[in-house]
Design a protein around this motif. Structure first.
Motif, PDB file in Angstrom:
ATOM      1  N   THR A  81       0.855  -1.181   0.000  1.00 51.32           N
ATOM      2  CA  THR A  81       0.000   0.000   0.000  1.00 51.32           C
ATOM      3  C   THR A  81       0.896   1.237   0.000  1.00 51.32           C
ATOM      4  N   LEU A  82       0.554   2.177  -0.832  1.00 51.16           N
ATOM      5  CA  LEU A  82       1.345   3.396  -0.927  1.00 51.16           C
ATOM      6  C   LEU A  82       1.147   4.246   0.323  1.00 51.16           C
ATOM      7  N   PRO A  83       2.196   4.940   0.769  1.00 55.00           N
ATOM      8  CA  PRO A  83       2.036   5.816   1.943  1.00 55.00           C
ATOM      9  C   PRO A  83       1.158   7.011   1.613  1.00 55.00           C
ATOM     10  N   LYS A  84       0.610   7.596   2.657  1.00 54.09           N
ATOM     11  CA  LYS A  84      -0.275   8.742   2.488  1.00 54.09           C
ATOM     12  C   LYS A  84       0.430  10.012   2.949  1.00 54.09           C
ATOM     13  N   PHE A  85      -0.115  11.122   2.532  1.00 51.78           N
ATOM     14  CA  PHE A  85       0.426  12.442   2.839  1.00 51.78           C
ATOM     15  C   PHE A  85      -0.460  13.053   3.913  1.00 51.78           C
ATOM     16  N   TYR A  86       0.087  13.269   5.115  1.00 57.91           N
ATOM     17  CA  TYR A  86      -0.660  13.810   6.244  1.00 57.91           C
ATOM     18  C   TYR A  86      -0.203  15.238   6.516  1.00 57.91           C
ATOM     19  N   THR A  87      -1.136  16.166   6.581  1.00 61.52           N
ATOM     20  CA  THR A  87      -0.798  17.545   6.914  1.00 61.52           C
ATOM     21  C   THR A  87      -1.987  18.218   7.603  1.00 61.52           C
ATOM     22  N   LYS A  88      -1.683  19.202   8.431  1.00 63.28           N
ATOM     23  CA  LYS A  88      -2.729  19.967   9.102  1.00 63.28           C
ATOM     24  C   LYS A  88      -2.758  21.353   8.499  1.00 63.28           C
ATOM     25  N   LYS A  89      -3.923  21.785   8.048  1.00 63.41           N
ATOM     26  CA  LYS A  89      -4.066  23.079   7.396  1.00 63.41           C
ATOM     27  C   LYS A  89      -4.784  24.035   8.336  1.00 63.41           C
ATOM     28  N   TYR A  90      -4.289  25.265   8.377  1.00 63.87           N
ATOM     29  CA  TYR A  90      -4.909  26.339   9.146  1.00 63.87           C
ATOM     30  C   TYR A  90      -5.406  27.390   8.169  1.00 63.87           C
ATOM     31  N   HIS A  91      -6.630  27.875   8.376  1.00 61.33           N
ATOM     32  CA  HIS A  91      -7.191  28.933   7.541  1.00 61.33           C
ATOM     33  C   HIS A  91      -7.745  30.023   8.448  1.00 61.33           C
ATOM     34  N   CYS A  92      -7.596  31.281   8.012  1.00 58.63           N
ATOM     35  CA  CYS A  92      -8.281  32.352   8.728  1.00 58.63           C
ATOM     36  C   CYS A  92      -9.772  32.270   8.371  1.00 58.63           C
ATOM     37  N   VAL A  93     -10.606  32.960   9.103  1.00 56.20           N
ATOM     38  CA  VAL A  93     -12.048  32.850   8.928  1.00 56.20           C
ATOM     39  C   VAL A  93     -12.465  33.314   7.533  1.00 56.20           C
ATOM     40  N   SER A  94     -11.894  34.410   7.062  1.00 58.85           N
ATOM     41  CA  SER A  94     -12.304  34.927   5.762  1.00 58.85           C
ATOM     42  C   SER A  94     -11.911  33.984   4.631  1.00 58.85           C
ATOM     43  N   CYS A  95     -10.741  33.373   4.705  1.00 62.20           N
ATOM     44  CA  CYS A  95     -10.327  32.425   3.659  1.00 62.20           C
ATOM     45  C   CYS A  95     -11.148  31.138   3.733  1.00 62.20           C
ATOM     46  N   ALA A  96     -11.489  30.703   4.936  1.00 65.28           N
ATOM     47  CA  ALA A  96     -12.288  29.484   5.073  1.00 65.28           C
ATOM     48  C   ALA A  96     -13.682  29.679   4.505  1.00 65.28           C
ATOM     49  N   VAL A  97     -14.262  30.859   4.687  1.00 65.06           N
ATOM     50  CA  VAL A  97     -15.572  31.145   4.109  1.00 65.06           C
ATOM     51  C   VAL A  97     -15.449  31.272   2.597  1.00 65.06           C
ATOM     52  N   HIS A  98     -14.389  31.936   2.138  1.00 66.41           N
ATOM     53  CA  HIS A  98     -14.210  32.156   0.701  1.00 66.41           C
ATOM     54  C   HIS A  98     -13.986  30.842  -0.050  1.00 66.41           C
ATOM     55  N   SER A  99     -13.228  29.938   0.529  1.00 65.14           N
ATOM     56  CA  SER A  99     -12.954  28.670  -0.142  1.00 65.14           C
ATOM     57  C   SER A  99     -13.922  27.560   0.276  1.00 65.14           C
ATOM     58  N   ARG A 100     -15.020  27.942   0.929  1.00 65.78           N
ATOM     59  CA  ARG A 100     -16.138  27.064   1.277  1.00 65.78           C
ATOM     60  C   ARG A 100     -15.753  25.904   2.198  1.00 65.78           C
TER      61      ARG A 100
END
Length: 139
Positions: A81-100
């Motif tokens: 099985t191929l390994p997976k890519f794990y990352t934690k993303k942080y968004h500000c409120v305005s970007c999170a609303v803009h990118s849905r």
């Protein structure tokens, strides 16, 4: 000389009225802490506080789905099985609303605190079942 005593007016009473609160927590989860560290927004680069930022844990395949079949055909191991890519993303409120990532909610819907799970992805076995059922009914 003008009088130094001030007679209260209607405008003075408005100074002591509390403003309404949109959210019970003020948009943060900083209970009991005076300060939280700043994180970088992955979309615009601004620095929201860690407790206010919208956090999403992203798990993706390292290889895209187009090349995945080529790698499976070329590999000697069937169970690899191929390994997976794990990352934690942080968004500000305005970007999170803009990118849905999050949506604007009504006053009543804002009180609902549970997280709605997305539908789980279908496996290969689930994809084959409708075709097998259709073949069984025609036979």
């Amino acid at each position: 000389s003008p009088s130094t005593t001030h007679t209260p007016t209607a405008q003075d009473s408005l100074l002591f009225v509390r403003m309404t609160k949109k959210r019970r927590n003020g948009g943060r989860s900083r209970k009991g802490r005076g300060h939280t560290r700043l994180v970088d927004c992955d979309h615009c680069g601004c620095k929201p506080p860690k407790d206010k930022a919208i956090k999403r844990f992203l798990v993706r395949n390292i290889v895209d789905s187009g090349a995945l079949n080529d790698i499976k055909a070329a590999t000697a191991l069937d169970t690899y099985t191929l390994p997976k890519f794990y990352t934690k993303k942080y968004h500000c409120v305005s970007c999170a609303v803009h990118s849905r990532i999050v949506r604007v909610r009504s006053t009543e819907a804002r009180r609902i605190r549970e997280f709605k799970r997305r539908r789980p992805q279908r496996r290969d076995d689930d994809k084959k079942k409708p075709a097998a059922a259709a073949a069984a009914t025609t036979a």
